[in-house]
Write a protein that holds these residues in place. Structure first.
Motif, PDB file in Angstrom:
ATOM      1  N   LYS A 128       0.724  -1.167  -0.009  1.00  0.00           N
ATOM      2  CA  LYS A 128      -0.029   0.051  -0.190  1.00  0.00           C
ATOM      3  C   LYS A 128       0.694   1.185  -0.028  1.00  0.00           C
ATOM      4  O   LYS A 128       0.555   2.160  -0.779  1.00  0.00           O
ATOM      5  CB  LYS A 128      -0.878  -0.024   1.336  1.00  0.00           C
ATOM      6  CG  LYS A 128      -1.944  -1.217   1.020  1.00  0.00           C
ATOM      7  CD  LYS A 128      -2.926  -1.242   2.358  1.00  0.00           C
ATOM      8  CE  LYS A 128      -4.039  -1.982   2.466  1.00  0.00           C
ATOM      9  NZ  LYS A 128      -4.748  -2.072   3.628  1.00  0.00           N
ATOM     10  N   MET A 129       1.864   1.363   0.746  1.00  0.00           N
ATOM     11  CA  MET A 129       2.668   2.384   0.992  1.00  0.00           C
ATOM     12  C   MET A 129       3.624   2.457  -0.458  1.00  0.00           C
ATOM     13  O   MET A 129       3.854   3.870  -0.814  1.00  0.00           O
ATOM     14  CB  MET A 129       3.565   2.393   1.977  1.00  0.00           C
ATOM     15  CG  MET A 129       2.837   2.256   3.365  1.00  0.00           C
ATOM     16  SD  MET A 129       3.795   2.168   4.874  1.00  0.00           S
ATOM     17  CE  MET A 129       4.141   3.840   5.270  1.00  0.00           C
ATOM     18  N   ILE A 130       4.141   1.507  -0.901  1.00  0.00           N
ATOM     19  CA  ILE A 130       4.838   1.694  -2.299  1.00  0.00           C
ATOM     20  C   ILE A 130       3.725   2.301  -3.335  1.00  0.00           C
ATOM     21  O   ILE A 130       4.264   3.029  -4.317  1.00  0.00           O
ATOM     22  CB  ILE A 130       5.379   0.491  -2.606  1.00  0.00           C
ATOM     23  CG1 ILE A 130       6.777   0.167  -1.653  1.00  0.00           C
ATOM     24  CG2 ILE A 130       5.972   0.362  -3.972  1.00  0.00           C
ATOM     25  CD1 ILE A 130       7.300  -1.323  -1.899  1.00  0.00           C
ATOM     26  N   THR A 131       2.578   1.554  -3.327  1.00  0.00           N
ATOM     27  CA  THR A 131       1.513   2.220  -4.411  1.00  0.00           C
ATOM     28  C   THR A 131       1.437   3.803  -4.124  1.00  0.00           C
ATOM     29  O   THR A 131       1.170   4.300  -5.184  1.00  0.00           O
ATOM     30  CB  THR A 131       0.176   1.541  -3.901  1.00  0.00           C
ATOM     31  OG1 THR A 131       0.266   0.016  -4.322  1.00  0.00           O
ATOM     32  CG2 THR A 131      -0.836   2.100  -4.830  1.00  0.00           C
ATOM     33  N   ASP A 132       1.294   4.267  -3.102  1.00  0.00           N
ATOM     34  CA  ASP A 132       1.189   5.673  -2.799  1.00  0.00           C
ATOM     35  C   ASP A 132       2.464   6.264  -3.214  1.00  0.00           C
ATOM     36  O   ASP A 132       2.315   7.636  -3.718  1.00  0.00           O
ATOM     37  CB  ASP A 132       0.765   6.010  -1.308  1.00  0.00           C
ATOM     38  CG  ASP A 132      -0.631   5.563  -1.096  1.00  0.00           C
ATOM     39  OD1 ASP A 132      -1.501   5.883  -1.970  1.00  0.00           O
ATOM     40  OD2 ASP A 132      -0.770   5.215   0.035  1.00  0.00           O
ATOM     41  N   MET A 183       7.988  -0.676  -8.299  1.00  0.00           N
ATOM     42  CA  MET A 183       6.729  -0.684  -8.919  1.00  0.00           C
ATOM     43  C   MET A 183       6.293  -1.931  -9.053  1.00  0.00           C
ATOM     44  O   MET A 183       5.218  -2.250  -8.826  1.00  0.00           O
ATOM     45  CB  MET A 183       6.726   0.285 -10.095  1.00  0.00           C
ATOM     46  CG  MET A 183       5.075   0.535 -10.296  1.00  0.00           C
ATOM     47  SD  MET A 183       5.095   1.954 -11.497  1.00  0.00           S
ATOM     48  CE  MET A 183       5.545   1.043 -12.961  1.00  0.00           C
ATOM     49  N   ALA A 184       7.194  -2.763  -9.820  1.00  0.00           N
ATOM     50  CA  ALA A 184       6.723  -4.179 -10.051  1.00  0.00           C
ATOM     51  C   ALA A 184       6.186  -5.143  -9.107  1.00  0.00           C
ATOM     52  O   ALA A 184       5.427  -6.156  -9.086  1.00  0.00           O
ATOM     53  CB  ALA A 184       7.760  -4.933 -10.828  1.00  0.00           C
ATOM     54  N   VAL A 185       6.829  -4.691  -7.676  1.00  0.00           N
ATOM     55  CA  VAL A 185       6.540  -5.707  -6.654  1.00  0.00           C
ATOM     56  C   VAL A 185       5.141  -5.088  -6.058  1.00  0.00           C
ATOM     57  O   VAL A 185       4.466  -5.770  -5.028  1.00  0.00           O
ATOM     58  CB  VAL A 185       7.449  -5.635  -5.437  1.00  0.00           C
ATOM     59  CG1 VAL A 185       8.572  -6.139  -6.048  1.00  0.00           C
ATOM     60  CG2 VAL A 185       7.681  -4.019  -4.647  1.00  0.00           C
ATOM     61  N   SER A 186       4.531  -3.950  -6.452  1.00  0.00           N
ATOM     62  CA  SER A 186       3.231  -3.504  -5.975  1.00  0.00           C
ATOM     63  C   SER A 186       1.973  -4.094  -6.786  1.00  0.00           C
ATOM     64  O   SER A 186       2.277  -4.009  -8.089  1.00  0.00           O
ATOM     65  CB  SER A 186       3.061  -2.047  -6.063  1.00  0.00           C
ATOM     66  OG  SER A 186       1.705  -1.534  -6.040  1.00  0.00           O
ATOM     67  N   VAL A 187       1.037  -4.550  -6.453  1.00  0.00           N
ATOM     68  CA  VAL A 187      -0.086  -5.175  -7.261  1.00  0.00           C
ATOM     69  C   VAL A 187      -0.607  -3.933  -8.359  1.00  0.00           C
ATOM     70  O   VAL A 187      -0.937  -4.187  -9.401  1.00  0.00           O
ATOM     71  CB  VAL A 187      -1.263  -5.821  -6.437  1.00  0.00           C
ATOM     72  CG1 VAL A 187      -2.385  -6.198  -7.431  1.00  0.00           C
ATOM     73  CG2 VAL A 187      -0.966  -6.776  -5.656  1.00  0.00           C
ATOM     74  N   CYS A 252       5.349  -7.959 -14.433  1.00  0.00           N
ATOM     75  CA  CYS A 252       4.241  -7.105 -15.062  1.00  0.00           C
ATOM     76  C   CYS A 252       3.396  -7.572 -16.281  1.00  0.00           C
ATOM     77  O   CYS A 252       2.411  -6.985 -16.583  1.00  0.00           O
ATOM     78  CB  CYS A 252       4.875  -5.972 -15.089  1.00  0.00           C
ATOM     79  SG  CYS A 252       5.283  -5.328 -13.240  1.00  0.00           S
ATOM     80  N   MET A 253       4.366  -7.907 -17.281  1.00  0.00           N
ATOM     81  CA  MET A 253       3.910  -8.012 -18.659  1.00  0.00           C
ATOM     82  C   MET A 253       3.398  -9.354 -19.067  1.00  0.00           C
ATOM     83  O   MET A 253       2.876  -9.414 -20.039  1.00  0.00           O
ATOM     84  CB  MET A 253       5.040  -7.533 -19.540  1.00  0.00           C
ATOM     85  CG  MET A 253       5.302  -5.917 -19.084  1.00  0.00           C
ATOM     86  SD  MET A 253       6.707  -5.168 -19.887  1.00  0.00           S
ATOM     87  CE  MET A 253       6.477  -5.049 -21.479  1.00  0.00           C
TER      88      MET A 253
END
Length: 269
Positions: A128-132, A183-187, A252-253
């Motif tokens: 959640k924090m990486i997403t933000d 970023m890739a470790v964030s859903v 991611c891809m």
């Protein structure tokens, strides 16, 4: 509710941090007052655009596991990443040089903060924090990553950065790949890559660039790619960077990764 989660919830209630060219809110300034005095002084200088003070904040983030303190510093880094001030050209003027170095340090700081979260928080809260910090700020961060790629990753690699600019090719590779890797470790980050063709094209271009590198091209580098965390020469650096990129692409891809990367690899250089 634990204090850390309360702090995080309060930060999120701001609908993510304010725009990069906006002054800090009262709540953001209050959060800064909880930091050690010496960090507060550096924060004041960094807000005024003092490179030395901003660099001190990066050093703090790089060595700190205090998540709340690091989160409190995020608004300062965003103030130096307004896409509106991205230079059209690398003119060797004091103003342009300062804008670029402030952006470089700010990007490095944000990415390092995200790296540190994984070792301190549980996976859900870290996500959640990486997403933000990254994904919801992508419209701010991505133009700067594109700028760095465009101006600081020429092929063949330069032995020295452009005159007057303290951004070498190694730092450019580090900043771009580490930002994408976090970023890739964030859903939410994975979803952004899967649905944004511009990001996919950027990853493919970066993959193509790194794929052309030889071991000797990036022997001068910092500790960010080394397995032992030490600065200096590492003959495995290019292989390690490629593994980072493979991880980003496969995470991611998915099935589309081979098609996109093959298409870019087939383009004339």
């Amino acid at each position: 509710m634990c204090p850390l989660f309360s702090f995080y919830t309060a930060q999120c209630s701001l609908s993510v941090l304010k725009a990069t060219n906006m002054p800090l809110t009262a709540q953001e300034r209050t959060a800064l007052k909880s930091l050690p005095k010496r960090i507060q002084r550096s924060a004041d200088g960094a807000l005024e655009g003092v490179v030395h003070d901003l660099r001190k904040l990066y050093i703090w983030v790089d060595n700190s596991t205090d998540v709340e303190a690091n989160m409190a510093l995020l608004p300062i880094f965003y103030t130096h990443l307004d896409p509106a001030v991205i230079p059209d050209q690398l003119l060797p003027t004091d103003d342009v040089q300062k804008v670029v170095i402030l952006a470089k340090i700010s990007l490095m700081s944000i990415v390092q903060m995200c790296v540190s979260l994984r070792g301190v928080l549980n996976e859900s809260l870290a996500d959640k924090m990486i997403t933000d910090a990254l994904v919801r700020r992508w419209d701010t961060l991505f133009p700067w990553l594109q700028f760095i790629y465009r101006h600081f990753l020429p092929f063949p690699p330069r032995r020295d950065p452009p005159k007057g600019f303290d951004v070498c090719d190694v730092e450019a590779v580090s900043i771009t790949t580490r930002a994408l890797s976090q970023m890739a470790v964030s859903v939410a980050g994975q979803h952004l890559v899967q649905t944004n063709i511009a990001v996919q094209q950027f990853i493919a271009k970066l993959w193509l660039y790194i794929g052309k590198l030889k071991d000797e091209d990036l022997l001068r580098h910092d500790a960010s790619f080394r397995h032992d965390g030490k600065e200096g020469v590492d003959d495995e650096m290019t292989g390690h960077v490629r593994r980072i990129m493979v991880g980003i692409i496969t995470t991611c891809m998915g099935a589309a990764s081979g098609t996109i990367c093959s298409a870019y690899s087939a383009q004339p250089t």
